[in-house]
Write a protein that holds these residues in place. Structure first.
Motif, short mmCIF file in Angstrom:
data_model
loop_
_atom_site.label_atom_id
_atom_site.label_comp_id
_atom_site.label_asym_id
_atom_site.label_seq_id
_atom_site.Cartn_x
_atom_site.Cartn_y
_atom_site.Cartn_z
N LEU A 1 48.33 60.85 25.08
CA LEU A 1 47.44 60.87 26.25
C LEU A 1 48.08 60.21 27.47
O LEU A 1 47.96 60.70 28.59
N LYS A 2 48.79 59.10 27.24
CA LYS A 2 49.45 58.39 28.35
C LYS A 2 50.52 59.25 29.01
O LYS A 2 50.83 59.07 30.17
N SER B 1 50.65 49.53 19.77
CA SER B 1 51.42 50.35 20.70
C SER B 1 52.61 49.54 21.19
O SER B 1 52.46 48.43 21.70
N ARG C 1 47.75 58.87 19.15
CA ARG C 1 46.94 59.68 20.08
C ARG C 1 47.04 59.13 21.50
O ARG C 1 47.22 59.87 22.47
N GLU C 2 46.98 57.79 21.61
CA GLU C 2 47.06 57.15 22.93
C GLU C 2 48.41 57.39 23.60
O GLU C 2 48.49 57.59 24.81
N ASN D 1 45.57 55.85 15.71
CA ASN D 1 44.94 55.78 17.03
C ASN D 1 45.98 55.58 18.13
O ASN D 1 45.88 56.16 19.21
N ARG D 2 46.99 54.75 17.83
CA ARG D 2 48.04 54.51 18.84
C ARG D 2 48.84 55.78 19.14
O ARG D 2 49.26 56.01 20.26
N ASP E 1 52.29 48.91 25.07
CA ASP E 1 51.26 47.93 25.42
C ASP E 1 51.70 46.52 25.07
O ASP E 1 51.45 45.56 25.80
#
Length: 327
Positions: free
Chosen positions: A241-242, A175, A237-238, A234-235, A178
């Motif tokens: 969501l964030k 990410s 999707r995150e 996966n990143r 991140d």
């Protein structure tokens, strides 16, 4: 079956999405090796983290292994797009395989930087996910001197032998946001740390995350096409969501669930860098069958990056044109 998309008139497609140049190249290497040398071709680790791609290549004659001892003498071996450690490279050479390296050139760039700075006396902090094959491959470029940091807590407790010559490298599929946060903590604790000249996170990871940031506020739910093992999927999707948008990752159209779409009128759709477009089309078909009326593509970057193939994979009379594979 009930029409669970009665409120979902529109599907909005992220742009760019799906295959990146490194994934394209890796799949092409396996397909060319099969065309040139015949089946079986052995591949160390999943060539890319996508179930559909791996199964398709298995059907064509690829055999996926983790241990080189499972490869018979004289076989043709392909290293996956994630890269491998020096120990694996040396063992493969010692066993006498015909080797084609499908490591993404952007991962190789990180390996080259590690080797160069190591010769200059640097130690390293690697931002990445423990156990991911790319992280194992990069950390395995050296016998010691690379310390993995996964989060802010790791930054606080890591203890390199010296801090005068300390450099940061990262996994290419993290990410972006991140990583910025972790890098800021690294710089606060180790002010002399050397950052990568160009960010290690690859262009495709960045572009797909940027597209989801544009997409998410415009839709009621985001669907990411990607396999559970795919870091970059996966990143995505995150990221959604964030931003406060419900988001789900699916390996195939069959995994879509009715309740995700209740009272949602717009569905956003994207795909990780290892997910083929055929899966996106199947998801669209399923959404249409359940009531979606229109599909609209967002404006976005058009990627033109292409990576050359390794020597020795030219097939007679084809001028190294791309094979007709999983597009």
């Amino acid at each position: 079956m009930a029409n669970f998309l009665e409120h979902s008139q529109e599907v909005l497609l992220a742009e760019p999405r799906g295959f990146c140049a490194g994934v394209d190249r890796a799949i092409e290497i396996v397909e060319r090796a099969l065309a040139k040398f015949g089946r079986p071709i052995y591949v160390r680790h999943e060539i890319v983290h996508n179930t559909y791609v791996v199964n398709d290549l298995k059907d064509k004659g690829a055999i996926f292994i983790e241990e080189l001892s499972d490869v018979p003498p004289g076989a043709t071996l392909v290293f996956s797009a994630h890269g491998v450690s020096r120990a694996v490279q040396e063992e493969a050479k010692a066993r006498g395989f015909t080797i084609f390296d499908a490591t993404c050139p952007l991962v190789t760039k990180v390996h080259v930087e590690v080797a160069k700075l190591h010769r200059e006396g640097f130690e390293f902090l690697m931002i990445g996910h423990k156990g991911h094959p790319e992280v194992e491959g990069t950390m395995g470029q050296l016998d010691s001197g690379i310390h993995l940091v996964e989060d802010l807590a790791d930054v606080a407790r890591v203890s390199p032998a010296q801090t005068d010559k300390l450099a940061v490298v990262t996994q290419t599929t993290l990410s972006v946001d991140d990583t910025v946060e972790i890098l800021a903590a690294v710089k606060a604790r180790f002010p002399k740390v050397r950052e990568p000249k160009q960010q290690d996170i690859c262009y495709a990871t960045q572009n797909r995350q940027d597209a989801v940031k544009l997409l998410s506020p415009q839709v009621d739910v985001v669907i990411v096409v990607g396999s559970p093992t795919s870091s970059n999927s996966n990143r995505l999707r995150e990221v959604a969501l964030k931003l406060g948008t419900p988001a789900h990752m699916v390996d195939s159209a069959e995994e879509l669930q009715a309740e995700w779409f209740e009272d949602r009128s717009r569905v956003g759709l994207t795909a990780g860098a290892s997910a083929p477009e055929i899966l996106v089309l199947q998801v669209i078909d399923r959404l249409k069958a359940l009531g979606a009326i229109s599909v609209r593509k967002m404006d976005g970057l058009v990627e033109t990056v292409k990576f050359p193939l390794p020597k020795g994979l030219k097939i007679e009379g084809d001028d190294n044109k791309p094979l007709d594979h999983l597009h």
